[in-house]
Motif scaffolding. Sequence first.
Motif, PDB file in Angstrom:
ATOM      1  N   PHE A  36       0.820  -1.209   0.000  1.00  0.00           N
ATOM      2  CA  PHE A  36       0.000   0.000   0.000  1.00  0.00           C
ATOM      3  C   PHE A  36       0.855   1.262   0.000  1.00  0.00           C
ATOM      4  CE2 PHE A  36      -2.210   3.431   2.225  1.00  0.00           C
ATOM      5  CZ  PHE A  36      -3.320   3.569   1.394  1.00  0.00           C
ATOM      6  N   LEU A  37       1.809   1.360   0.943  1.00  0.00           N
ATOM      7  CA  LEU A  37       2.632   2.565   1.020  1.00  0.00           C
ATOM      8  C   LEU A  37       3.471   2.765  -0.240  1.00  0.00           C
ATOM      9  CD1 LEU A  37       3.645   4.999   2.638  1.00  0.00           C
ATOM     10  CD2 LEU A  37       5.411   3.512   3.586  1.00  0.00           C
ATOM     11  N   LEU A  43       2.232   6.352  -6.821  1.00  0.00           N
ATOM     12  CA  LEU A  43       1.104   7.028  -7.463  1.00  0.00           C
ATOM     13  C   LEU A  43       1.180   8.529  -7.247  1.00  0.00           C
ATOM     14  CD1 LEU A  43      -1.565   6.706  -8.999  1.00  0.00           C
ATOM     15  CD2 LEU A  43      -2.720   6.467  -6.790  1.00  0.00           C
ATOM     16  N   ALA A  44       1.545   8.952  -6.027  1.00  0.00           N
ATOM     17  CA  ALA A  44       1.642  10.384  -5.732  1.00  0.00           C
ATOM     18  C   ALA A  44       2.736  11.042  -6.576  1.00  0.00           C
ATOM     19  CB  ALA A  44       1.905  10.591  -4.248  1.00  0.00           C
ATOM     20  N   LEU A  49       4.183  14.421 -11.231  1.00  0.00           N
ATOM     21  CA  LEU A  49       4.930  14.566 -12.477  1.00  0.00           C
ATOM     22  C   LEU A  49       3.987  14.829 -13.642  1.00  0.00           C
ATOM     23  CD1 LEU A  49       7.780  14.462 -13.650  1.00  0.00           C
ATOM     24  CD2 LEU A  49       7.466  12.017 -14.053  1.00  0.00           C
ATOM     25  N   LEU A  50       2.855  14.121 -13.674  1.00  0.00           N
ATOM     26  CA  LEU A  50       1.878  14.339 -14.742  1.00  0.00           C
ATOM     27  C   LEU A  50       1.267  15.729 -14.653  1.00  0.00           C
ATOM     28  CD1 LEU A  50       0.055  10.884 -14.801  1.00  0.00           C
ATOM     29  CD2 LEU A  50       1.707  11.759 -16.458  1.00  0.00           C
ATOM     30  N   LEU A  51       0.981  16.196 -13.433  1.00  0.00           N
ATOM     31  CA  LEU A  51       0.431  17.542 -13.264  1.00  0.00           C
ATOM     32  C   LEU A  51       1.420  18.582 -13.754  1.00  0.00           C
ATOM     33  CD1 LEU A  51      -1.694  19.514 -12.259  1.00  0.00           C
ATOM     34  CD2 LEU A  51      -0.728  19.300  -9.956  1.00  0.00           C
ATOM     35  N   ARG A  52       2.679  18.404 -13.389  1.00  0.00           N
ATOM     36  CA  ARG A  52       3.685  19.345 -13.859  1.00  0.00           C
ATOM     37  C   ARG A  52       3.789  19.318 -15.382  1.00  0.00           C
ATOM     38  NH1 ARG A  52       8.636  19.926 -15.738  1.00  0.00           N
ATOM     39  NH2 ARG A  52       9.942  21.640 -14.984  1.00  0.00           N
ATOM     40  N   GLY A  53       3.752  18.109 -15.951  1.00  0.00           N
ATOM     41  CA  GLY A  53       3.816  17.999 -17.400  1.00  0.00           C
ATOM     42  C   GLY A  53       2.644  18.681 -18.077  1.00  0.00           C
ATOM     43  N   TYR A  54       1.462  18.595 -17.475  1.00  0.00           N
ATOM     44  CA  TYR A  54       0.277  19.252 -18.032  1.00  0.00           C
ATOM     45  C   TYR A  54       0.414  20.769 -17.938  1.00  0.00           C
ATOM     46  CZ  TYR A  54      -4.579  20.847 -18.271  1.00  0.00           C
ATOM     47  OH  TYR A  54      -5.739  21.518 -18.592  1.00  0.00           O
ATOM     48  N   VAL A  55       0.839  21.260 -16.784  1.00  0.00           N
ATOM     49  CA  VAL A  55       0.960  22.702 -16.590  1.00  0.00           C
ATOM     50  C   VAL A  55       2.058  23.288 -17.463  1.00  0.00           C
ATOM     51  CG1 VAL A  55       1.582  24.488 -14.896  1.00  0.00           C
ATOM     52  CG2 VAL A  55      -0.007  22.668 -14.260  1.00  0.00           C
ATOM     53  N   PRO A 631      13.801   4.352  -8.047  1.00  0.00           N
ATOM     54  CA  PRO A 631      12.585   4.305  -8.867  1.00  0.00           C
ATOM     55  C   PRO A 631      12.370   5.549  -9.697  1.00  0.00           C
ATOM     56  CG  PRO A 631      12.117   3.488  -6.664  1.00  0.00           C
ATOM     57  CD  PRO A 631      13.520   4.032  -6.635  1.00  0.00           C
ATOM     58  N   LEU A 632      12.985   6.671  -9.304  1.00  0.00           N
ATOM     59  CA  LEU A 632      12.857   7.893 -10.093  1.00  0.00           C
ATOM     60  C   LEU A 632      13.351   7.678 -11.518  1.00  0.00           C
ATOM     61  CD1 LEU A 632      14.100  10.526  -7.488  1.00  0.00           C
ATOM     62  CD2 LEU A 632      11.747  10.056  -8.156  1.00  0.00           C
ATOM     63  N   ILE A 633      14.371   6.837 -11.675  1.00  0.00           N
ATOM     64  CA  ILE A 633      14.889   6.559 -13.014  1.00  0.00           C
ATOM     65  C   ILE A 633      13.792   5.968 -13.879  1.00  0.00           C
ATOM     66  CG2 ILE A 633      16.563   5.207 -14.328  1.00  0.00           C
ATOM     67  CD1 ILE A 633      18.409   5.327 -11.874  1.00  0.00           C
ATOM     68  N   ASP A 634      13.045   5.030 -13.309  1.00  0.00           N
ATOM     69  CA  ASP A 634      12.002   4.366 -14.091  1.00  0.00           C
ATOM     70  C   ASP A 634      10.799   5.271 -14.314  1.00  0.00           C
ATOM     71  OD1 ASP A 634      13.290   1.670 -14.229  1.00  0.00           O
ATOM     72  OD2 ASP A 634      13.150   1.881 -12.063  1.00  0.00           O
ATOM     73  N   ILE A 635      10.485   6.119 -13.324  1.00  0.00           N
ATOM     74  CA  ILE A 635       9.368   7.050 -13.489  1.00  0.00           C
ATOM     75  C   ILE A 635       9.664   8.036 -14.619  1.00  0.00           C
ATOM     76  CG2 ILE A 635       8.098   8.932 -12.390  1.00  0.00           C
ATOM     77  CD1 ILE A 635       8.368   7.465  -9.756  1.00  0.00           C
ATOM     78  N   PHE A 636      10.864   8.614 -14.601  1.00  0.00           N
ATOM     79  CA  PHE A 636      11.221   9.558 -15.661  1.00  0.00           C
ATOM     80  C   PHE A 636      11.394   8.846 -16.999  1.00  0.00           C
ATOM     81  CE2 PHE A 636      12.240  12.357 -12.108  1.00  0.00           C
ATOM     82  CZ  PHE A 636      11.828  13.590 -12.593  1.00  0.00           C
ATOM     83  N   LEU A 637      11.819   7.588 -16.967  1.00  0.00           N
ATOM     84  CA  LEU A 637      11.907   6.812 -18.201  1.00  0.00           C
ATOM     85  C   LEU A 637      10.523   6.648 -18.818  1.00  0.00           C
ATOM     86  CD1 LEU A 637      13.247   4.871 -20.249  1.00  0.00           C
ATOM     87  CD2 LEU A 637      12.903   3.038 -18.571  1.00  0.00           C
ATOM     88  N   LEU A 638       9.556   6.235 -18.013  1.00  0.00           N
ATOM     89  CA  LEU A 638       8.199   6.056 -18.517  1.00  0.00           C
ATOM     90  C   LEU A 638       7.622   7.379 -18.999  1.00  0.00           C
ATOM     91  CD1 LEU A 638       5.802   4.147 -18.907  1.00  0.00           C
ATOM     92  CD2 LEU A 638       5.096   4.659 -16.559  1.00  0.00           C
TER      93      LEU A 638
END
Length: 755
Positions: A36-37, A43-44, A49-55, A631-638
């Motif tokens: 869960f955590l 997810l957070a 990151l998606l919000l920043r990308g949208y803005v 995990p930041l590497i994979d988040i930014f990769l995606l």
Amino acid sequence: MARRSSRRRSSGGGAHSQTAPRKIDARRVRLPMRFFLPAALLLAMTAMLLLRGYVHSEILADYRVRPEAATDKVPEEILDGGPVIDTRNGKATTLSVPRHKLVLTFDDGPDPTWTPKVLDVMKKHHAHGVFFITGTMASQYPDLVRRIVAEGHEIGLHTFNHPDLSYKSHSGIDWQLSQNQLALEGAAGIRTSLFRPPYSSFADAMDDKSWPVTRYIGSRGYLTVVNNTDSEDWQKPGVDQIIKNATPKNGEGAIVLMHDSGGDRHQTVQALDRFLPELQAEGYRFENLTAALGAPSAHTPVGGTELWKGRAWIFLVQASDGITGAMVVCLAVVGFLVFARFALMLLLSGRHARRVRRKGFRWGPDGPITEPVTVLVPAYNEAKCIENTVRSLVASDHPIEVLVIDDGSSDGTARIVEDLDLPGVRVVRQLNAGKPAALNRGLANARYDIIVMMDGDTVFEPSTVRELVQPFADPKVGAVAGNAKVGNKDSMIGAWQHIEYVMGFNLDRRMYDLLGCMPTIPGAVGAFRRSALERVGGMSDDTLAEDTDVTMALHRDGWRVVYAENARAWTEAPESVQQLWSQRYRWSYGTMQAIWKHRGAVLDKGPSGRFGRVGLPFVSLFMVVAPLLAPLIDIFLLYGVLFGPTQKTILAWLGVLGIQAVCAAYAFRLDREKTRHLISLPLQQLLYRQLMYVVLLRSWATALTGGRLRWQKLRRTGVVEAPGVIPQQRAGERGGSDSGNYSGSGAGSERRPVG
């Protein structure tokens, strides 16, 4: 953090407590709490990151610009009319600015660099104007929006992310307007009725594609404001040309188009500083649009729900910028740590291999070590593995005694060993007390001064003990780490762990050996000087990583801890995700406990303080902090693959993978391993590593919340054998076991050795 578990622990990591099976409600599927955590945190971060990308117009931005179309459907009064178009009541009318009045308008802002400079010049010359803001910029710089309003200027909407609205449906237009207003409400607490379409020009440029948009905008309550004087400052033609373009003829009123964002606007600022006083001297007044037209203010204060929604939006955008900014910094830190670790491992492991393998190398002045040693085998319910383990020890080419400490097994482990009736093998039975207690019991019963420790699911090669004890020829050596290897590496999970063991653990040990700060003697294969163990109080049960705990204690007591690469032991790695989770969760949490317990080492002085100055920071960075941030590497990769720049992102990832492959191939070469398993390295980086992230996050959560982790018994199959050991007839095949659960070790004479 270093606390005793409230549950009894097993030797080798097994949980002895018996619990009744829980009823499973098949109608309800719940996310296990251990996920869960990490899932919530992932997810957070992704949402931010998606919000920043949208803005920042990286996501859902539309950069299409429609070419000019016919004007058959545009009324003549619009084409020949003024720059303010009013279609709010279903009727199309236009308005023009009176003579000797100028309305300066600035598009695409607010910009953190140029908008303040424009406002300074306007304030200096007591002029006002209209700033047509985009929602993306207003969301990022709400303080500038507030300043614009506070200094008496008007605000107009310029859409959220600057698309050509002729490509948008009515719902798409509504979304652009509502998001633009939301940003304005959150920044300044007002709404506005002024609107300027992106890519607009003069009124006579209206065509059959833009006119329907203008009519619809009017039906939503907005005045559409174009211009009739274009400074063309966006082309940067020079200050003189900007002033010439912006100056109306014969004292006419005008709406002048300028920009306070979208690039370098220093020419605009310089032109304004001359333009304003020159035209004021000619009798011109620079006013807001509604003031110039003698109309009510375009601003309407908002409150209640609308205000709080706007403020919440601004807060989220600011948070997303801050969080993603911190993520970028963390990514840079991770990148530096990863490459620094790779560089250190390659450099130091190569030096270590050359030092150990050079001709004439000896571990110490008292070598070679030929005296007998005691091998301790703590065992709990190891019926499937124990025969292979003991037989591999009996085949050793170094004199040994074997003590199997049966820690309250219920599957006949002790009886299996006794029925083998092998020379030099003794069994010590005790009630279940945990692995540290079992090892201390064995230490008390050992005959010799050098103690070798191994797990009950591990097998040694004939030369393992001999290679393992040679470093004790140096009287300063208190412990020796062996070379633990995965025996069951033919499955996908086994192959991934094989890569991890060879590349991660063993390259690390070579590096730490040269640095003089080995953090862990692996439970699968390690040796200790008896006097060194007695000086630090034996094996402690303060943490779940008793091997790491005692190693750190030895360093702090002044002993050297070294690595013997040729002392190979073959262990059975977990073959299911659940078992792998249990093992790594215990390892990572136990390591954190050990680091916390020995945190005072950073203040130790003298030779014994080397571990605190070098080893403890290295372990903390490379084993706890860096994997947590990785995990930041994979988040930014995606993110990069989905939203661009896709090609550069993939090339960067392949470059990092290539560096890892080089390190892995070098590690396999040093360990004399076949490289065919490296074919699964890309999948390991994409899948296996994610599980390790979740394990570490869960360990952090357990540590920070003060949770207690119970030990869990891993299921073993007994398929691992050491190369060079000839399988003997099993006690199970002779019928010598009294355990109804014992079904043999799974290592028949017809089976080929693993590895």
